[in-house]
Structures are given as structure tokens and as C-alpha cells.
Design a protein around this motif. Structure first.
Motif, PDB file in Angstrom:
ATOM      1  N   UNK A  50       0.830  -1.202   0.000  1.00  0.00           N
ATOM      2  CA  UNK A  50       0.000   0.000   0.000  1.00  0.00           C
ATOM      3  C   UNK A  50       0.868   1.257   0.000  1.00  0.00           C
ATOM      4  N   UNK A  51       0.232   2.379  -0.295  1.00  0.00           N
ATOM      5  CA  UNK A  51       0.980   3.631  -0.367  1.00  0.00           C
ATOM      6  C   UNK A  51       1.252   4.224   1.012  1.00  0.00           C
ATOM      7  N   UNK A  52       0.559   3.753   2.025  1.00  0.00           N
ATOM      8  CA  UNK A  52       0.849   4.163   3.399  1.00  0.00           C
ATOM      9  C   UNK A  52       1.358   2.934   4.137  1.00  0.00           C
ATOM     10  N   UNK A  53       2.645   2.930   4.441  1.00  0.00           N
ATOM     11  CA  UNK A  53       3.267   1.753   5.040  1.00  0.00           C
ATOM     12  C   UNK A  53       2.911   1.625   6.513  1.00  0.00           C
ATOM     13  N   UNK A  54       2.914   2.739   7.233  1.00  0.00           N
ATOM     14  CA  UNK A  54       2.646   2.660   8.670  1.00  0.00           C
ATOM     15  C   UNK A  54       1.869   3.884   9.136  1.00  0.00           C
ATOM     16  N   UNK A  55       0.930   3.640  10.054  1.00  0.00           N
ATOM     17  CA  UNK A  55       0.147   4.705  10.674  1.00  0.00           C
ATOM     18  C   UNK A  55      -0.249   4.196  12.058  1.00  0.00           C
ATOM     19  N   UNK A  64       7.397  -2.292  19.208  1.00  0.00           N
ATOM     20  CA  UNK A  64       7.791  -2.585  17.824  1.00  0.00           C
ATOM     21  C   UNK A  64       6.556  -2.837  16.975  1.00  0.00           C
ATOM     22  N   UNK A  65       6.651  -2.466  15.706  1.00  0.00           N
ATOM     23  CA  UNK A  65       5.563  -2.679  14.755  1.00  0.00           C
ATOM     24  C   UNK A  65       6.168  -3.194  13.455  1.00  0.00           C
ATOM     25  N   UNK A  66       5.638  -4.299  12.938  1.00  0.00           N
ATOM     26  CA  UNK A  66       6.127  -4.870  11.690  1.00  0.00           C
ATOM     27  C   UNK A  66       5.106  -4.604  10.594  1.00  0.00           C
ATOM     28  N   UNK A  67       5.590  -4.132   9.468  1.00  0.00           N
ATOM     29  CA  UNK A  67       4.724  -3.844   8.322  1.00  0.00           C
ATOM     30  C   UNK A  67       5.351  -4.437   7.068  1.00  0.00           C
ATOM     31  N   UNK A  68       4.496  -4.866   6.148  1.00  0.00           N
ATOM     32  CA  UNK A  68       5.012  -5.346   4.865  1.00  0.00           C
ATOM     33  C   UNK A  68       4.303  -4.608   3.741  1.00  0.00           C
ATOM     34  N   UNK A  69       5.029  -4.485   2.639  1.00  0.00           N
ATOM     35  CA  UNK A  69       4.468  -3.847   1.456  1.00  0.00           C
ATOM     36  C   UNK A  69       5.157  -4.422   0.234  1.00  0.00           C
ATOM     37  N   UNK A  70       4.584  -4.151  -0.913  1.00  0.00           N
ATOM     38  CA  UNK A  70       5.098  -4.705  -2.173  1.00  0.00           C
ATOM     39  C   UNK A  70       5.767  -3.621  -3.008  1.00  0.00           C
ATOM     40  N   UNK A  71       6.883  -3.999  -3.608  1.00  0.00           N
ATOM     41  CA  UNK A  71       7.466  -3.210  -4.681  1.00  0.00           C
ATOM     42  C   UNK A  71       7.058  -3.908  -5.972  1.00  0.00           C
ATOM     43  N   UNK A 179       5.737  11.952  14.337  1.00  0.00           N
ATOM     44  CA  UNK A 179       6.755  11.981  13.297  1.00  0.00           C
ATOM     45  C   UNK A 179       6.075  11.590  11.999  1.00  0.00           C
ATOM     46  N   UNK A 180       6.141  12.480  11.020  1.00  0.00           N
ATOM     47  CA  UNK A 180       5.560  12.211   9.700  1.00  0.00           C
ATOM     48  C   UNK A 180       6.680  11.778   8.763  1.00  0.00           C
ATOM     49  N   UNK A 181       6.632  10.508   8.354  1.00  0.00           N
ATOM     50  CA  UNK A 181       7.678   9.901   7.544  1.00  0.00           C
ATOM     51  C   UNK A 181       7.267   9.875   6.075  1.00  0.00           C
ATOM     52  N   UNK A 182       8.190  10.288   5.198  1.00  0.00           N
ATOM     53  CA  UNK A 182       7.952  10.233   3.759  1.00  0.00           C
ATOM     54  C   UNK A 182       9.077   9.442   3.111  1.00  0.00           C
ATOM     55  N   UNK A 183       8.704   8.365   2.436  1.00  0.00           N
ATOM     56  CA  UNK A 183       9.651   7.575   1.667  1.00  0.00           C
ATOM     57  C   UNK A 183       9.360   7.773   0.193  1.00  0.00           C
ATOM     58  N   UNK A 184      10.373   8.126  -0.566  1.00  0.00           N
ATOM     59  CA  UNK A 184      10.239   8.263  -2.008  1.00  0.00           C
ATOM     60  C   UNK A 184      11.101   7.190  -2.660  1.00  0.00           C
ATOM     61  N   UNK A 185      10.445   6.312  -3.415  1.00  0.00           N
ATOM     62  CA  UNK A 185      11.135   5.226  -4.110  1.00  0.00           C
ATOM     63  C   UNK A 185      11.348   5.636  -5.566  1.00  0.00           C
ATOM     64  N   UNK A 186      12.591   5.584  -6.016  1.00  0.00           N
ATOM     65  CA  UNK A 186      12.925   5.900  -7.398  1.00  0.00           C
ATOM     66  C   UNK A 186      13.546   4.673  -8.048  1.00  0.00           C
ATOM     67  N   UNK A 187      13.028   4.304  -9.212  1.00  0.00           N
ATOM     68  CA  UNK A 187      13.532   3.135  -9.935  1.00  0.00           C
ATOM     69  C   UNK A 187      14.499   3.563 -11.021  1.00  0.00           C
ATOM     70  N   UNK A 188      15.526   2.741 -11.216  1.00  0.00           N
ATOM     71  CA  UNK A 188      16.443   2.929 -12.336  1.00  0.00           C
ATOM     72  C   UNK A 188      16.468   1.640 -13.150  1.00  0.00           C
ATOM     73  N   UNK A 189      16.459   1.798 -14.464  1.00  0.00           N
ATOM     74  CA  UNK A 189      16.394   0.634 -15.316  1.00  0.00           C
ATOM     75  C   UNK A 189      17.707  -0.125 -15.351  1.00  0.00           C
ATOM     76  N   UNK A 190      17.610  -1.405 -15.685  1.00  0.00           N
ATOM     77  CA  UNK A 190      18.788  -2.234 -15.847  1.00  0.00           C
ATOM     78  C   UNK A 190      19.505  -1.839 -17.123  1.00  0.00           C
ATOM     79  N   UNK A 191      20.813  -1.857 -17.095  1.00  0.00           N
ATOM     80  CA  UNK A 191      21.599  -1.564 -18.292  1.00  0.00           C
ATOM     81  C   UNK A 191      21.513  -2.758 -19.232  1.00  0.00           C
ATOM     82  N   UNK A 192      21.269  -2.480 -20.508  1.00  0.00           N
ATOM     83  CA  UNK A 192      21.153  -3.534 -21.499  1.00  0.00           C
ATOM     84  C   UNK A 192      22.401  -3.557 -22.364  1.00  0.00           C
TER      85      UNK A 192
END
Length: 195
Positions: A50-55, A64-71, A179-192
């Protein structure tokens, strides 16, 4: 100029003229083909679900709190690197903080939810915020995704455990803080390789 020279020049001019006329009317076979070509760019499409990992509310030291999410790779190109940028802001309820709340929130990136003791990388939010995205990729996503990265139309589960560190000292300054946490995930392509 002598008559012989004039005659010789006339014969040479006539021969040259005939060869040009003959060359212009020389018939030969020919054929041609036309190709239609297209260049279509691939897509790089990283999604987090999901787009919100923890709240959470009312956390306390030692909890402790464990959360899972998908890339997810929803594009047509392989993702080689995932670069994570961390940012957060702290709302100090009492205005009495002498320390950064992010120093007291520990993050453990885990291999999967079944093996909570297999930690890929462990750090605090404050340290994670200071790391370059390339360093986070090296410590977290390279071990998680492996050499193949994230292929098109595939996903990988990521498990994160957040710990409010109990340092055994007075942590009253953090009561009521958020604490308001923001994670920004940036993808880079594989070199061909060139084909």
C-alpha cells in the motif's frame, strides 16, 4: 592548329559524345524495397502497495511494529536499482525536545515476515535520512532483489520493522510528539547490452 590535329580532335569529340549518349540509354535491371521501422520506448513503472506503510498512534518506548508492502514493476523494462529517499518532520507537542525523535525510531529491513530475525539492514530514521539513495540501494535493495533486480510484471515483498528504542533513560520529551515519515522510491532501469 594543323588539319590532322583538328580532325583528331573532331573524332575524339564525336567518340566522347557517342559514348555519353550510349551510356545514357544503356538499359539494366533494377529493383528496390522499402522498410517501415518503428522505435517504441519501454516503460519504467515502479509501484508501492500500500501507499501508506505505517500509521500508528500511542506508541511507547520499547514497542515494535512490523509492516510489509510490495514493490511492483508494472512497466516493460527491468528495474535494476531502487533508490529510497527518506524525509520526515517532527511535531513537538510540548516544545521541549532536545533530541531528534528520528534518533529513537529504529528501522529494520527484513527478508520476510516469517523470518523476523533475518535483518537485511538496520538503522535509525535519522541515519536513514542522511544516507544517499545509492547507499540505501546497496544496503537494502541489492540484497533483497538480487542480481536480477525487479523484472517486468513482477513484485517483491518488503518487510520493515519499526522499533521505538527504549534507551533506559528519561524519554518524556517525546510524549505527544508525532513523526511524519515520507519515503520516495525511485527506480532505475537495468543496463542492457547492445544488440
Amino acid at each position: 592548329m594543323g588539319i590532322k590535329k583538328q580532325l583528331g580532335m573532331g573524332v575524339m569529340s564525336a567518340a566522347l559524345g557517342l559514348s555519353l549518349i550510349g551510356g545514357g540509354t544503356y538499359a539494366y535491371f533494377s529493383d528496390s524495397e522499402t522498410t517501415n521501422n518503428t522505435f517504441a520506448a519501454g516503460t519504467l513503472d515502479l509501484a508501492v502497495e500500500p501507499t501508506q506503510v505505517i500509521d500508528v498512534d500511542n506508541i511507547q518506548p520499547g514497542e515494535s511494529m512490523t509492516r510489509d508492502f510490495e514493490l511492483q514493476n508494472n512497466g516493460s523494462l527491468a528495474i535494476d536499482k531502487v533508490l529510497l529517499e527518506t524525509d520526515y518532520s517532527v511535531i513537538d507537542a510540548e516544545g521541549d525536545n532536545t533530541d531528534d525523535f528520528g534518533n529513537h525510531i529504529e528501522v529494520e529491513f527484513l527478508y520476510n515476515a516469517d523470518k523476523l530475525d533475518e535483518v537485511i539492514y538496520q538503522t535509525t530514521l535519522a541515519e536513514l535520512k542522511d544516507l544517499t539513495p545509492e547507499a540505501v540501494n546497496e544496503h537494502v535493495f541489492d540484497p533483497l532483489l538480487g542480481e536480477d533486480g525487479l523484472e517486468p510484471d513482477t513484485l517483491d515483498d518488503l518487510v520493515v520493522k519499526f522499533n521505538f528504542i527504549d534507551n533506559g533513560e528519561d524519554q518524556n520529551q517525546f510524549q505527544g510528539d508525532s513523526l511524519n515519515l515520507e519515503w520516495t522510491f525511485n527506480a532505475q532501469q537495468a543496463a542492457e547490452d547492445e544488440s
